[in-house]
Motif scaffolding. Structure first.
Motif, PDB file in Angstrom:
ATOM      1  N   THR A 111       0.842  -1.212   0.000  1.00  0.00           N
ATOM      2  CA  THR A 111       0.000   0.000   0.000  1.00  0.00           C
ATOM      3  C   THR A 111       0.872   1.255   0.000  1.00  0.00           C
ATOM      4  O   THR A 111       0.658   2.188  -0.778  1.00  0.00           O
ATOM      5  N   SER A 112       1.852   1.227   0.886  1.00  0.00           N
ATOM      6  CA  SER A 112       2.705   2.402   1.032  1.00  0.00           C
ATOM      7  C   SER A 112       3.566   2.609  -0.212  1.00  0.00           C
ATOM      8  O   SER A 112       3.785   3.739  -0.664  1.00  0.00           O
TER       9      SER A 112
ATOM     10  N   LYS B 250       1.527   4.024  -2.961  1.00  0.00           N
ATOM     11  CA  LYS B 250       1.324   5.465  -2.747  1.00  0.00           C
ATOM     12  C   LYS B 250       2.561   6.248  -3.215  1.00  0.00           C
ATOM     13  O   LYS B 250       2.438   7.266  -3.903  1.00  0.00           O
TER      14      LYS B 250
ATOM     15  N   ARG C 226       2.656   6.343  -6.918  1.00  0.00           N
ATOM     16  CA  ARG C 226       1.638   7.278  -7.400  1.00  0.00           C
ATOM     17  C   ARG C 226       2.166   8.715  -7.325  1.00  0.00           C
ATOM     18  O   ARG C 226       1.969   9.515  -8.228  1.00  0.00           O
ATOM     19  N   LEU C 227       2.862   9.008  -6.235  1.00  0.00           N
ATOM     20  CA  LEU C 227       3.421  10.356  -6.073  1.00  0.00           C
ATOM     21  C   LEU C 227       4.457  10.641  -7.157  1.00  0.00           C
ATOM     22  O   LEU C 227       4.532  11.759  -7.670  1.00  0.00           O
TER      23      LEU C 227
ATOM     24  N   ARG D 105       2.727  11.328 -10.366  1.00  0.00           N
ATOM     25  CA  ARG D 105       2.033  12.622 -10.390  1.00  0.00           C
ATOM     26  C   ARG D 105       2.997  13.756 -10.724  1.00  0.00           C
ATOM     27  O   ARG D 105       2.606  14.902 -10.838  1.00  0.00           O
TER      28      ARG D 105
ATOM     29  N   GLU E  56       7.945  14.209   3.580  1.00  0.00           N
ATOM     30  CA  GLU E  56       7.231  13.392   4.568  1.00  0.00           C
ATOM     31  C   GLU E  56       7.389  14.000   5.966  1.00  0.00           C
ATOM     32  O   GLU E  56       6.436  14.049   6.740  1.00  0.00           O
TER      33      GLU E  56
ATOM     34  N   HIS F 229       5.668  17.706   6.154  1.00  0.00           N
ATOM     35  CA  HIS F 229       4.199  17.653   6.146  1.00  0.00           C
ATOM     36  C   HIS F 229       3.644  16.882   7.343  1.00  0.00           C
ATOM     37  O   HIS F 229       2.450  16.916   7.590  1.00  0.00           O
TER      38      HIS F 229
ATOM     39  N   THR G 242       3.602  13.639   7.570  1.00  0.00           N
ATOM     40  CA  THR G 242       3.011  12.340   7.183  1.00  0.00           C
ATOM     41  C   THR G 242       3.812  11.175   7.761  1.00  0.00           C
ATOM     42  O   THR G 242       3.243  10.121   8.070  1.00  0.00           O
TER      43      THR G 242
ATOM     44  N   ILE H 132      -0.912  19.907   8.378  1.00  0.00           N
ATOM     45  CA  ILE H 132      -1.802  19.174   7.470  1.00  0.00           C
ATOM     46  C   ILE H 132      -1.001  17.958   6.987  1.00  0.00           C
ATOM     47  O   ILE H 132      -0.254  18.034   6.009  1.00  0.00           O
ATOM     48  N   ALA H 133      -1.130  16.853   7.705  1.00  0.00           N
ATOM     49  CA  ALA H 133      -0.312  15.668   7.406  1.00  0.00           C
ATOM     50  C   ALA H 133      -0.972  14.829   6.321  1.00  0.00           C
ATOM     51  O   ALA H 133      -1.478  13.740   6.557  1.00  0.00           O
TER      52      ALA H 133
ATOM     53  N   TYR I 245      -0.918  13.999   1.735  1.00  0.00           N
ATOM     54  CA  TYR I 245      -0.143  14.065   0.500  1.00  0.00           C
ATOM     55  C   TYR I 245      -0.858  14.992  -0.466  1.00  0.00           C
ATOM     56  O   TYR I 245      -1.933  14.680  -0.956  1.00  0.00           O
TER      57      TYR I 245
ATOM     58  N   LEU J  87      -1.946  13.795  -3.956  1.00  0.00           N
ATOM     59  CA  LEU J  87      -3.000  12.787  -4.043  1.00  0.00           C
ATOM     60  C   LEU J  87      -4.365  13.443  -3.817  1.00  0.00           C
ATOM     61  O   LEU J  87      -4.457  14.520  -3.229  1.00  0.00           O
TER      62      LEU J  87
ATOM     63  N   TYR K 248      -5.478   5.673   1.656  1.00  0.00           N
ATOM     64  CA  TYR K 248      -4.136   5.339   2.138  1.00  0.00           C
ATOM     65  C   TYR K 248      -4.107   5.259   3.664  1.00  0.00           C
ATOM     66  O   TYR K 248      -3.643   4.261   4.234  1.00  0.00           O
ATOM     67  N   TRP K 249      -4.620   6.299   4.321  1.00  0.00           N
ATOM     68  CA  TRP K 249      -4.530   6.311   5.789  1.00  0.00           C
ATOM     69  C   TRP K 249      -5.425   5.245   6.409  1.00  0.00           C
ATOM     70  O   TRP K 249      -5.096   4.677   7.457  1.00  0.00           O
TER      71      TRP K 249
END
Lengths: 413, 309
Positions: free
Chosen positions: A6-7, A10, A13-14, A17, A243, A246, A248, B83-84, B86, B89, B97-98
């Motif tokens: 999944t990760s 992602k 995908r980034l 993009r 990462e 942000h 994340t 704002i965590a 992407y 996306l 995803y989360w």
């Protein structure tokens, strides 16, 4: 495994993009090789060859001096050099203008000195703005000088006889003299320096089909491929800062997901991106630029293993640096010297022997040199397996280290 | 349920959180109120496992955060102050995803993503990349990513910072809905009105210490029925303090520069007499603000300063 995929999806995908970044990574090797190919007037099958003008100032104007001059215009040399007869002064003037690659000055009395077995000096003036073609001209001239010496030893008498004639040769005289020269060379051949004579005979007659054509693109290709991979891995490792800034990565950790999976997912995405760049580059170079790929699976496997390792090296440096700006500086400190010494900017074939040997001892140089061997089919399966094991072991160690350091540096403060 | 006991987090000499103890219960919104730098985010960071406490203990749903941190974190949803998400996306991809990271799969994941998109009002914009969203929309999605897996504990770190009034109202409604569904919500804010309107119980933090906690009623009771009076002008400290000491039931909360803060019952009725006393002491009053008992006046009473200072 699900979390990893999944990760990783992602991250892929980034990457997708940002098509400009992807095209840039893909474009570096293809663009440089295409430019190289165009610059040297390459063709599709024989590969690009350098071409240049060689000036000959024949001040002697005799049969032997003409033979020496015409040798540059024949065979493979004829494909590299366009020979122009000129005076020494004109030749020097045009060289200074950058018109040609080199000027060979054959001084007055060249033939008589050769035939009388006296020392002779040939002058080679080269164009300082070029490196490859003048070097080829110099080497060729050395071989021709040696060859002239041996021909003199073998058939000096016959040549002297021919040159002594005041009128031109009739057919019978020419045939007699030729046979005499040929016989003399055949008799003496086992006793003189065989390699020098072999160079002439083998290239022209014995192995034309097995000899790879001269292809400058193929020489540059391994280095270019790794240069592109280095830029790509540095670019993808930069994503760590997004990462972190942000939040994340912090959110990932707050979800109870393991840091090791986070790093591994990014590694998988970087490797997949490398595959997306390397495979088209390899295919395009093979199809259109005449680059030999003797073993496709080994070549691709090696490129991807090395790309993974370089990604982890770059990631590790980014983590060590501790901030995006310092990360840029630190990775640049590794990236550019590596490319300079590791055969990316200048192929090992064009480096002085000592520097090339030192370059091949660097991680990038070692990878590039091995890639070159794999492409040319000069690496055994055992060798390739051994190299892959070494690279994978280094990658595993870096992976574990990166996970630990990432946690230590950016979490649990 | 979140149980924090004697939590201490120090960075060398700097103590960010000092001996904090509180409990947040299921179905309750527990607010951590304090100015920037009070230690609210550090406390939250320790609870969600991003920071390691120097000492003390934290239990989330009975799981000790040090010994059983991963299980505790999996039952928790966090909306960090940043704002965590992407930005490249889309809203749906982010929630997908989360949700996956939190263990949702297949139909359940899709269903929850649809529900959350509807809840945060982003169904129409679900396919757009987050970078095209307004600040308020991003905040809502940030919140959505925290609740997509229906956590039992929800940690919200200043979730309304920088959002428009409409988005703020919507966010607060969503937070109430979560608590209404039985989720234990820990909510940090420096907005007094927000804390008053939203939280069932509150802890007031300043300089890393919890200086008071309880329900809104309990906290207001600390003030009694006393108003807060803020005067601006010039106040010679000695004579003014002496004059105010003669006034029965007047408490000086703050005395700095051109500002004087007082607490007293029925301030409006006592103003004329107070002004006369101040004038006799040589003071010159240029401005007056009278505030009814609220969290702000409590904060000023407890810390001697305003929350936004």
């Amino acid at each position: 495994m699900r979390l990893l995929l999944t990760s990783s999806a992602k991250d892929m995908r980034l990457v997708l993009r940002d098509p400009f970044g992807l095209l840039l990574w893909l474009g570096i090797p293809v663009m440089l090789l295409t430019l190289m190919n165009l610059a040297f007037g390459g063709g599709s099958t024989g590969g690009p060859k350098p071409r240049g003008i060689l000036f000959i100032a024949d001040q002697d104007g005799t049969m032997v001096s003409r033979m020496l001059g015409s040798a540059f215009g024949q065979g493979p040399m004829g494909e590299i050099f366009t020979v122009e007869q000129t005076t020494e002064q004109e030749g020097r003037r045009r060289l200074a203008k950058g018109d040609g690659s080199a000027l060979v000055v054959v001084g007055k009395g060249f033939q008589s000195r050769i035939l009388d077995n006296e020392p002779v000096t040939l002058t080679l003036v080269t164009n300082p703005t070029q490196s490859v073609l003048p070097a080829i001209a110099g080497e060729t001239l050395k071989i021709l000088a040696e060859g002239t010496h041996y021909i003199h030893l073998a058939a000096g008498g016959q040549i002297k006889q021919i040159t002594g004639l005041s009128t031109g040769l009739n057919q019978a005289q020419f045939l007699t003299a030729s046979l005499a020269v040929h016989r003399a060379i055949a008799e003496i051949r086992p006793y003189v320096d065989p390699p020098l004579l072999d160079v002439e005979f083998k290239t022209r007659v014995e192995e034309p089909k097995n000899t790879q054509p001269f292809n400058l693109t193929a020489i540059f290709f391994p280095g270019m491929m790794f240069m592109s991979l280095l830029f790509l891995t540095r670019g993808t490792s930069d994503g760590l800062w997004e990462e972190l800034s942000h939040g994340t990565f912090q959110r990932w950790h707050a979800c109870g997901a393991p840091t090791g999976t986070f790093v591994l997912a990014r590694l998988l995405a970087a490797t997949a991106t490398a595959a997306g760049v390397a495979l088209p580059a390899l295919a395009a170079s093979w199809l259109w630029l005449g680059v030999q790929v003797a073993n496709w699976p080994a070549a691709l496997g090696w490129v991807l293993a090395c790309a993974s390792c370089w990604y982890l090296i770059m990631l590790h440096l980014q983590i060590l640096a501790g901030s995006a700006r310092r990360g840029q500086i630190l990775t640049s400190f590794v990236l550019f010297p590596s490319m300079l010494t590791g055969g990316s900017m200048l192929p090992f074939q064009m480096m002085p022997e000592g520097i090339a040997a030192a370059g091949k001892a660097t991680p990038l140089g070692w990878m590039t040199a091995n890639f070159d061997l794999i492409l040319r089919g000069q690496a055994t399966a055992g060798q390739v397996t051994g190299w892959l094991v070494m690279v994978c072991a280094a990658s595993l160690a870096l992976l574990a280290l990166s996970g630990v350091q990432l946690r230590r540096k950016f979490l649990r403060g | 349920m979140i149980e924090v006991e004697q939590l201490r987090k120090a960075y060398g000499q700097l103590v960010a959180v000092d001996q904090a103890t509180f409990t947040a219960r299921p179905g309750e919104i527990f607010g951590l109120l304090g100015p920037n730098g009070a230690g609210k985010s550090t406390t939250l960071g320790c609870i969600c496992g991003l920071l390691t406490p120097t000492s003390g203990s934290i239990r989330v749903l009975g799981h000790d955060l040090v010994n059983d941190g991963a299980r505790a974190r999996r039952a928790t949803g966090v909306a960090p102050q940043e704002i965590a998400l992407y930005e490249e996306l889309s809203a749906r991809e982010n929630l997908d995803y989360w949700g996956s990271v939190q263990g949702l799969t297949g139909k359940r994941l899709k269903q929850r993503v649809d529900e959350v998109l509807a809840m945060i009002g982003l169904e129409d914009r679900a396919k757009e990349p987050v970078k095209k969203f307004s600040g308020g929309m991003k905040r809502r999605l940030n919140f959505g990513a925290a609740i997509v897996h229906e956590p039992k504990v929800l940690l919200l770190d200043e979730p309304t910072v920088g959002v428009d009034p409409q988005s703020r109202v919507r966010l607060l409604e969503m937070v109430r809905a979560q608590a209404g569904a039985g989720t234990c919500v820990l909510y940090t804010t420096h907005y007094m009105e927000e804390a008053e309107a939203l939280c069932d119980r509150l802890a007031i933090m300043d300089h890393g210490r919890l200086i008071s906690q309880g329900t809104l009623v309990e906290l207001r009771a600390l003030l009694g029925e006393r108003d807060l009076l803020r005067l601006t002008g010039s106040f010679p400290e000695g004579p003014v303090r002496a004059a105010l000491a003669r006034e029965e039931g007047v408490e000086v909360l703050g005395f700095e520069g051109g500002q004087l803060r007082l607490s007293m019952a029925e301030a409006s009725a006592r103003l004329p007499r107070l002004f006369t006393a101040l004038a006799e002491a040589g003071a010159e009053v240029r401005g007056t603000t009278l505030t009814q008992p609220n969290l702000e006046s409590l904060f000023i009473k407890l810390t001697g300063k305003e929350l936004r200072e």
